[in-house]
Design an enzyme around this catalytic site. Structure first.
Site, PDB file in Angstrom:
ATOM      1  CD  GLU A 178       9.255  -1.882   1.818  1.00 38.85           C
ATOM      2  OE1 GLU A 178      10.474  -1.633   2.123  1.00 38.85           O
ATOM      3  OE2 GLU A 178       8.487  -2.494   2.508  1.00 38.85           O
ATOM      4  CE  LYS A 220      10.162  -5.084   0.653  1.00 43.28           C
ATOM      5  NZ  LYS A 220      11.504  -5.626   0.921  1.00 43.28           N
TER       6      LYS A 220
END
Ligand code: 13P
Length: 341
Positions: A178, A220
């Site tokens: 992420e 992500k």
């Protein structure tokens, strides 16, 4: 490393019509959320709230593929003694765990941060896997502003993400990678596109150098979107088009899925953007959600710490989960929101 195991888990995390519930708020962040609804942030209240979510059987069985937990939560049991991890598994979803230790000031880079948590990570991953975690999450934070981000911050954060991802795969845990470009500033959508492209290119180079197997991870990212304080907000179609453009330029087709963060978008914006991407996309990866706020804001407000509101809060959560599930298939319609309201 068991590659079959990793790729199967990654594929299950982004399977059609399902997405991830990010319920891994640190104690500091959940306190802020609870303050907003007038609930004291105690271990029991945090447990009650998360139990409410994980017992929302409609949402959990039909629309949620996995749940990201926080260190406290993965060790907690429901009121009746059932471990919360078991509730998630019983609903057919996969438990995961946030393993970074937060973003700390990066020396000589004013205003920028480096995410910490690599020391001892191998041992922590082993423990979490024993507690039932099959995937993990690490969030790097990249701010946008004058002269920011610096190459120093982007490189250091990308390197840490890749080191984390390699350690996860070594332990047969799927890494959610992420790199979040924040939407807090006043920058326009094109600046977000430029920064996101730079960050993602750097992240995938570092993943390659650390020998991370792309088939066994989930990305992500933020969407490509104007900063919250920007005078002009781009329309839904432009967000979808520019996000897909940047992703196509940066994310190899070997990555099985992309699960977006919501990052401070409203519930319906986050849903509308995901839907628009899935309507137009001939993308090589699955595009789904891994939302925290955009799934939880509504149920949190309805719950407000009262046991009487649990069922209504579960309905609010199931509604948002269903809307995002439809968006992951490009089948969401705004009228469905109005009908529910
Ligand atoms: P938001 O969807 O609220 O941005 O949270 C997702 C997440 O997990 C951030 O790390």
């Amino acid at each position: 490393m068991n590659l079959d195991h990793l790729t199967q888990t990654a594929a299950a995390m982004v399977r059609p019509g399902k997405g991830i519930l990010a319920a891994d708020e640190s104690s500091g962040t959940i306190k802020k959320r609870f303050d907003a609804i007038g609930v004291e942030s105690t271990p029991d209240n945090r447990r009650d709230y998360r139990e409410l979510l994980f017992r929302s059987s409609d949402a959990m069985k039909s629309y949620i593929s996995g749940v990201i937990l926080y260190d406290e939560t993965i060790r907690q049991a429901a009121n009746d003694g059932t471990p919360l991890v078991k509730l998630i598994e019983q609903a057919g979803a996969i438990p995961g765990i946030k393993v970074d230790l937060g973003a700390k000031p990066l020396p000589f880079c004013p205003g920028e941060t480096i995410t910490e948590g690599l020391d001892g990570l191998r041992e922590r991953l082993k423990e979490y896997a024993g507690l039932g975690a099959r995937f993990a999450k690490w969030r790097a934070v990249i701010d946008v502003g004058e002269g920011v981000p610096s190459w120093t911050a982007v490189r250091a954060n990308a390197h840490a993400l890749a080191r984390y991802a390699a350690l996860c795969q070594e332990q047969d845990v799927v890494p959610i990678v992420e790199p979040e470009v924040l939407m807090d500033g006043a920058h326009d959508i094109d600046r977000c596109a430029t920064v996101t492209e730079f960050v993602l290119k750097t992240v995938f180079q570092e993943l390659y150098e650390q020998r991370v197997v792309l088939e066994g991870m989930v990305l992500k990212p933020n969407m490509v979107i104007a900063g919250k304080k920007a005078p002009v907000q781009a329309p839904v179609e432009e967000v979808a088009e520019k996000t897909l453009m940047v992703l196509r330029r940066c994310v190899p087709a070997a990555v099985p899925g992309i699960a977006f963060l919501s990052g401070g978008q409203s519930d319906q914006e986050a849903t509308a953007h995901l839907d628009a991407m899935n309507r137009t996309s001939r993308a090589p990866w699955r595009l789904t959600f891994s939302y925290g706020r955009a799934l939880q804001a509504a149920p949190q407000k309805v719950w407000s710490g009262s046991a009487e509101n649990v069922e209504a809060a579960q309905r609010a959560f199931s509604h948002r989960a269903r809307m995002n599930s439809l968006a992951a298939a490009g089948q969401w319609r705004r009228e469905l929101e109005e009908m529910a309201a």
